[in-house]
Structures are given as C-alpha cells and as structure tokens.
Design a protein around this motif. Structure first.
Motif, PDB file in Angstrom:
ATOM      1  N   ASP A 237       0.835  -1.206   0.000  1.00  0.00           N
ATOM      2  CA  ASP A 237       0.000   0.000   0.000  1.00  0.00           C
ATOM      3  C   ASP A 237       0.870   1.255   0.000  1.00  0.00           C
ATOM      4  O   ASP A 237       0.515   2.266  -0.626  1.00  0.00           O
ATOM      5  N   THR A 238       2.009   1.185   0.666  1.00  0.00           N
ATOM      6  CA  THR A 238       2.926   2.336   0.683  1.00  0.00           C
ATOM      7  C   THR A 238       3.467   2.618  -0.712  1.00  0.00           C
ATOM      8  O   THR A 238       3.574   3.779  -1.131  1.00  0.00           O
ATOM      9  N   ASP A 239       3.802   1.562  -1.449  1.00  0.00           N
ATOM     10  CA  ASP A 239       4.278   1.746  -2.823  1.00  0.00           C
ATOM     11  C   ASP A 239       3.227   2.471  -3.664  1.00  0.00           C
ATOM     12  O   ASP A 239       3.547   3.417  -4.401  1.00  0.00           O
ATOM     13  N   ILE A 240       1.990   2.039  -3.559  1.00  0.00           N
ATOM     14  CA  ILE A 240       0.929   2.656  -4.363  1.00  0.00           C
ATOM     15  C   ILE A 240       0.715   4.107  -3.929  1.00  0.00           C
ATOM     16  O   ILE A 240       0.508   4.994  -4.772  1.00  0.00           O
ATOM     17  N   ARG A 241       0.798   4.371  -2.632  1.00  0.00           N
ATOM     18  CA  ARG A 241       0.687   5.759  -2.174  1.00  0.00           C
ATOM     19  C   ARG A 241       1.815   6.608  -2.751  1.00  0.00           C
ATOM     20  O   ARG A 241       1.621   7.790  -3.067  1.00  0.00           O
ATOM     21  N   ASP A 242       3.013   6.021  -2.893  1.00  0.00           N
ATOM     22  CA  ASP A 242       4.133   6.763  -3.497  1.00  0.00           C
ATOM     23  C   ASP A 242       3.812   7.142  -4.935  1.00  0.00           C
ATOM     24  O   ASP A 242       4.043   8.281  -5.365  1.00  0.00           O
ATOM     25  N   ALA A 243       3.279   6.186  -5.707  1.00  0.00           N
ATOM     26  CA  ALA A 243       2.920   6.477  -7.090  1.00  0.00           C
ATOM     27  C   ALA A 243       1.831   7.538  -7.159  1.00  0.00           C
ATOM     28  O   ALA A 243       1.894   8.471  -7.974  1.00  0.00           O
TER      29      ALA A 243
END
Length: 307
Positions: A237-243
C-alpha cells in the motif's frame, strides 16, 4: 527496495547523451514535409521556468541523441534499488516485459520497445532540442523516452511528491504509456485538441497514467523473461501511495496553485491531480487496456475501472 535484487540490467537498454552545451528547447515544428511533431510528457505544455513557453526551435541531426550503453554501474536489481539511473533502466525492462505480453493479448498489436535516453541538462531529439525544464518526455518521431534523472529530486523538492521508488517508476511508466498510444495510433489526438479540461491532450495524458497503472498491476506478478520471479517485489500500500503522490504532484490544478496562479481548467493539458490519481488506479485495479479508454469517457472524474 522495489526490485528483486538478482534482476539483471541489460547493458544495451539505454543510451546517454546531452549536456549543458546542447542548448535550445523542444521544437514542435519541423520534420518531413513540415509535419508537426508532437512531444508529450509529464509536464509538457507547462512552463516550469517562469520565462515563457517551453517550446522553441531546434533542428535534429540523426545520431545526436546519445551514445549507446546503460551506465556501467547498473548491473542488477540491487543497483536499481540504490541508483535512480539504474532504476529508470530496469523499470523500462519491466515495462517491456509486461507490454510484450499484454499489448498483443489485449489489443492484437505487437509491442515494439521504445528507445530510452538518459541525458543531463539538454538533448537533441527527433522532435527538436530539449532541456530538462520540460521534465521527462516522449518523442513519437524517434519513438524514444527521455529522462534527465535530476528531475526526480525536483519532483520531491519542488512539487512535493514522495521520494519512494514507485513515485519515480510511475514517471517512467507514464512515458512508456505514451509509446503505447503511439503504437495504437492515438497519440495524435492530443495535438488536434491541445488544451482544456475535456481536451484530447488531457485525455491523452490521463490515459498514459492509466497505462502506468496497468504496468503496476502486472509487474509484481509476471516473471521476468527467462526467469522464475518478477522484476518487482510485491507492491505494498505504501508503494501505491508513493505512485499516487507523484500523480498528485503533477496535476494541472496543483501546478497552477504552486505557481501562484488561479486554477484555470481552460488551460489544462494534463488533467487535475485527482483525475491523474484516479486514472492510475483504474489501470492498477483492472490491468486492462479497455479500462483506460479516456477518449470515450463521459466523466473524466469517474473512470469506469473504479466504478
């Protein structure tokens, strides 16, 4: 650390070129028969310098784009997790792997790899001379995506995006999304209708965001060619928030506010921050090219892939 460390970086996947002596900015005019050549990217059409339009003259000479060869320190996925230039190259390889499977499967069109150029300061392209001021961009005339990797620090420092890896990889995936549009014959729609909240330009950019989401959907599931594991570790979820933070940072409304201007949708070329995030998510949640038909969408604020 987004990439599996053992992934091998192709030493011939990228070229390097440019430098402060190149001069000039992107040229839309020129080409055979005076045909207008379209250049599109993360910021194209937005003046980042405060000095006026980011478009001016410049002539392309074949072979000026750069020298073949991925940077020598880029060997493995571990290097891509450490160095931004290596990350750009391995992201391109991951995009190649995903689109080589998904484009023919979903559209019947064979995927052709775009060229990839890493440059510093300025570069000569098939669409004219460009400086880093316009951000990363794609030139259909030479089917090449161009990146000055110093931009990624600006994306964080000036525009407030996350410094996470997927924020940077989203940018690469967006530019390759323009290459997909070029292959499918859609990219010219941006030039025919270049400005406005419902314009072809905005729909073209939002579709590239959606195509970036398609890549994210498949990249941590599909094994690398000849390998037994994907390029990417499972996305969190953190990766997607970064994008999403990167998509948010480059919305037209946010850029206008940051420049001290009122929000003027009639001048938009890329779409709002909310729209850019939603269309990325539409691609990410479906993995489907069909979900990215921004040109037929009646409501750009409500992508069909999120309903």
């Amino acid at each position: 650390m987004t990439f599996n460390e053992g992934m091998q970086i192709d030493p011939g996947r990228a070229s390097s070129g440019g430098g402060p002596g190149m001069g000039g900015k992107i040229a839309l005019g020129g080409g055979a028969g005076g045909l207008l050549l379209l250049v599109i990217g993360l910021f194209f059409g937005v003046d980042l310098t405060g000095t006026g339009s980011p478009v001016s003259g410049g002539q392309y000479q074949p072979g000026e784009a750069g020298t073949a060869g991925t940077p020598e320190h880029c060997k493995t996925g571990a290097d891509a997790n450490k160095y931004v230039d290596c990350r750009v190259v391995l992201t391109a390889q991951s995009l190649d792997a995903v689109w080589a499977q998904e484009l023919p499967k979903q559209t019947g069109t064979r995927y052709i790899e775009p060229e990839l150029v890493l440059f510093s300061g300025a570069v000569s392209t098939g669409c004219g001379n460009a400086t880093s001021d316009v951000g990363p961009f794609y030139c259909p005339a030479d089917q090449t995506a161009y990146f000055d990797t110093a931009f990624f620090q600006d994306l964080t420092d000036r525009f407030g995006a996350s410094a996470g890896p997927l924020a940077q990889e989203y940018v690469v995936a967006h530019e390759v999304g323009h290459h997909i549009q070029n292959q499918l014959g859609d990219i010219g729609r941006a030039q025919r209708d270049p400005r406005g909240a419902e314009s072809g330009a905005v729909r073209t950019e939002l579709q590239a965001d959606c195509y970036a989401g398609i890549w994210a959907y498949h990249a941590d599931k599909q094994n690398a060619p000849g390998g037994s594991q994907p390029f990417l570790k499972p996305l969190s979820d953190t990766d997607i928030r970064d994008a999403l933070s990167a998509a948010n940072a480059v919305g037209d409304d946010r850029i206008q506010r940051a420049a001290g201007r009122g929000v003027n949708p009639e001048s938009w070329t890329h779409g709002s921050s909310e729209q850019r995030q939603k269309w990325f998510l539409a691609g990410y949640r479906t993995g489907s090219v069909r979900a990215c038909d921004t040109y037929s969408a009646g409501d750009l604020n409500n992508p069909p892939g999120l309903r």
